[in-house]
Design a protein around this motif. Sequence first.
Motif, PDB file in Angstrom:
ATOM      1  N   SER A 191       6.220   4.267  -6.802  1.00 16.49           N
ATOM      2  CA  SER A 191       6.055   4.046  -5.367  1.00 16.49           C
ATOM      3  C   SER A 191       6.084   5.372  -4.622  1.00 16.49           C
ATOM      4  O   SER A 191       6.730   6.325  -5.042  1.00 16.49           O
ATOM      5  CB  SER A 191       7.151   3.115  -4.853  1.00 16.49           C
ATOM      6  OG  SER A 191       8.385   3.377  -5.452  1.00 16.49           O
ATOM      7  N   ASP A 192       5.376   5.391  -3.520  1.00 12.92           N
ATOM      8  CA  ASP A 192       5.351   6.546  -2.631  1.00 12.92           C
ATOM      9  C   ASP A 192       6.598   6.503  -1.743  1.00 12.92           C
ATOM     10  O   ASP A 192       7.340   5.536  -1.751  1.00 12.92           O
ATOM     11  CB  ASP A 192       4.090   6.463  -1.762  1.00 12.92           C
ATOM     12  CG  ASP A 192       3.711   7.774  -1.111  1.00 12.92           C
ATOM     13  OD1 ASP A 192       4.450   8.771  -1.254  1.00 12.92           O
ATOM     14  OD2 ASP A 192       2.663   7.817  -0.453  1.00 12.92           O
ATOM     15  N   ARG A 193       6.823   7.544  -0.974  1.00 17.95           N
ATOM     16  CA  ARG A 193       7.933   7.553  -0.019  1.00 17.95           C
ATOM     17  C   ARG A 193       7.372   7.053   1.320  1.00 17.95           C
ATOM     18  O   ARG A 193       6.843   7.818   2.117  1.00 17.95           O
ATOM     19  CB  ARG A 193       8.518   8.961   0.120  1.00 17.95           C
ATOM     20  CG  ARG A 193       9.822   8.962   0.924  1.00 17.95           C
ATOM     21  CD  ARG A 193      10.474  10.328   1.000  1.00 17.95           C
ATOM     22  NE  ARG A 193      10.456  11.100  -0.211  1.00 17.95           N
ATOM     23  CZ  ARG A 193      11.278  10.914  -1.264  1.00 17.95           C
ATOM     24  NH1 ARG A 193      12.179   9.971  -1.228  1.00 17.95           N
ATOM     25  NH2 ARG A 193      11.175  11.686  -2.337  1.00 17.95           N
ATOM     26  N   THR A 194       7.476   5.753   1.520  1.00 17.72           N
ATOM     27  CA  THR A 194       6.976   5.111   2.731  1.00 17.72           C
ATOM     28  C   THR A 194       8.043   4.161   3.237  1.00 17.72           C
ATOM     29  O   THR A 194       8.601   3.383   2.464  1.00 17.72           O
ATOM     30  CB  THR A 194       5.671   4.335   2.438  1.00 17.72           C
ATOM     31  OG1 THR A 194       4.684   5.248   1.949  1.00 17.72           O
ATOM     32  CG2 THR A 194       5.145   3.646   3.689  1.00 17.72           C
ATOM     33  N   SER A 195       8.318   4.228   4.526  1.00 20.52           N
ATOM     34  CA  SER A 195       9.337   3.379   5.149  1.00 20.52           C
ATOM     35  C   SER A 195       8.701   2.465   6.182  1.00 20.52           C
ATOM     36  O   SER A 195       7.849   2.899   6.956  1.00 20.52           O
ATOM     37  CB  SER A 195      10.397   4.243   5.840  1.00 20.52           C
ATOM     38  OG  SER A 195      11.044   5.080   4.917  1.00 20.52           O
ATOM     39  N   TYR A 196       9.143   1.223   6.163  1.00 16.72           N
ATOM     40  CA  TYR A 196       8.669   0.219   7.112  1.00 16.72           C
ATOM     41  C   TYR A 196       9.853  -0.354   7.877  1.00 16.72           C
ATOM     42  O   TYR A 196      10.924  -0.529   7.316  1.00 16.72           O
ATOM     43  CB  TYR A 196       8.004  -0.957   6.379  1.00 16.72           C
ATOM     44  CG  TYR A 196       6.713  -0.617   5.697  1.00 16.72           C
ATOM     45  CD1 TYR A 196       5.514  -0.644   6.406  1.00 16.72           C
ATOM     46  CD2 TYR A 196       6.677  -0.288   4.350  1.00 16.72           C
ATOM     47  CE1 TYR A 196       4.315  -0.341   5.777  1.00 16.72           C
ATOM     48  CE2 TYR A 196       5.480   0.013   3.717  1.00 16.72           C
ATOM     49  CZ  TYR A 196       4.302  -0.017   4.440  1.00 16.72           C
ATOM     50  OH  TYR A 196       3.122   0.283   3.826  1.00 16.72           O
ATOM     51  N   VAL A 197       9.611  -0.677   9.139  1.00 13.24           N
ATOM     52  CA  VAL A 197      10.540  -1.505   9.894  1.00 13.24           C
ATOM     53  C   VAL A 197       9.812  -2.823  10.087  1.00 13.24           C
ATOM     54  O   VAL A 197       8.676  -2.864  10.578  1.00 13.24           O
ATOM     55  CB  VAL A 197      10.927  -0.879  11.248  1.00 13.24           C
ATOM     56  CG1 VAL A 197      11.819  -1.833  12.045  1.00 13.24           C
ATOM     57  CG2 VAL A 197      11.633   0.463  11.029  1.00 13.24           C
ATOM     58  N   ASP A 204       0.829  -1.211   0.000  1.00 14.21           N
ATOM     59  CA  ASP A 204       0.000   0.000   0.000  1.00 14.21           C
ATOM     60  C   ASP A 204       0.857   1.252   0.000  1.00 14.21           C
ATOM     61  O   ASP A 204       0.619   2.195   0.743  1.00 14.21           O
ATOM     62  CB  ASP A 204      -0.967   0.013   1.185  1.00 14.21           C
ATOM     63  CG  ASP A 204      -2.057  -1.040   1.055  1.00 14.21           C
ATOM     64  OD1 ASP A 204      -2.378  -1.419  -0.085  1.00 14.21           O
ATOM     65  OD2 ASP A 204      -2.583  -1.478   2.090  1.00 14.21           O
ATOM     66  N   ALA A 205       1.880   1.249  -0.847  1.00 11.04           N
ATOM     67  CA  ALA A 205       2.821   2.370  -0.918  1.00 11.04           C
ATOM     68  C   ALA A 205       2.898   2.886  -2.355  1.00 11.04           C
ATOM     69  O   ALA A 205       3.975   3.001  -2.932  1.00 11.04           O
ATOM     70  CB  ALA A 205       4.194   1.932  -0.423  1.00 11.04           C
ATOM     71  N   LEU A 206       1.750   3.188  -2.927  1.00 13.77           N
ATOM     72  CA  LEU A 206       1.698   3.698  -4.296  1.00 13.77           C
ATOM     73  C   LEU A 206       1.591   5.211  -4.292  1.00 13.77           C
ATOM     74  O   LEU A 206       0.883   5.790  -3.469  1.00 13.77           O
ATOM     75  CB  LEU A 206       0.503   3.100  -5.043  1.00 13.77           C
ATOM     76  CG  LEU A 206       0.554   1.594  -5.231  1.00 13.77           C
ATOM     77  CD1 LEU A 206      -0.777   1.079  -5.772  1.00 13.77           C
ATOM     78  CD2 LEU A 206       1.696   1.207  -6.148  1.00 13.77           C
ATOM     79  N   LEU A 207       2.289   5.840  -5.213  1.00 12.13           N
ATOM     80  CA  LEU A 207       2.268   7.301  -5.323  1.00 12.13           C
ATOM     81  C   LEU A 207       1.049   7.704  -6.140  1.00 12.13           C
ATOM     82  O   LEU A 207       0.997   7.477  -7.344  1.00 12.13           O
ATOM     83  CB  LEU A 207       3.560   7.794  -5.984  1.00 12.13           C
ATOM     84  CG  LEU A 207       3.762   9.302  -6.054  1.00 12.13           C
ATOM     85  CD1 LEU A 207       3.783   9.915  -4.654  1.00 12.13           C
ATOM     86  CD2 LEU A 207       5.064   9.611  -6.777  1.00 12.13           C
TER      87      LEU A 207
END
Length: 183
Positions: free
Chosen positions: A143-149, A133-136
């Motif tokens: 891709s959007d600017r989304t960071s996951y840990v 769910d990281a679409l621009l």
Amino acid sequence: MRLFHRLAVLLALAALVPASPLQAALKIGSQAPDFTAAAFLAGEPFTYSLADALKKGPVVLYFFPAAHTPGCNIEAHLFSEAIDEFKAAGASVIGVTAGNVDELAAFSRETEYCGGKFPVAADPGAKIAGQYDALLMKKPGWSDRTSYVISPAGSIVHVHSDLSPDHHVSETLKAVRTLDKQD
């Protein structure tokens, strides 16, 4: 006058929608979708596997719109400067993009960006970004600017979604360090 009032209310409500940066991102506690992707480290191609990376510790998975663009250049450089801190906390970093994938080999090698310190993976058509769910929305197919840990068990423990590259490194590093203390 009533029409003006209704329009003003609708505009005010519409303004609230972008103010929620996590509305599309996967939620904390969700299982991270597994993936493999063509990637580059210091210009060298290889196949990246999230499952293999998680066997070694937590993973910081950051999506970025496109290699060799201003915000993405800054973000990659910031991650490269902090890579030793991530490693000291037991975490690895992988950048994933759907934009300018033909430039990733150079982007991964160039010292002003990744500097060969962490891999970047190609996501043609933003298929991996779609799973996360990281679409621009402004540029379909990127891709959007989304960071996951992601914890070694494969669950999402932290999400930071913001088109500004300024806080992705500090937010994810703080989350990795917190995770490290919980073990």
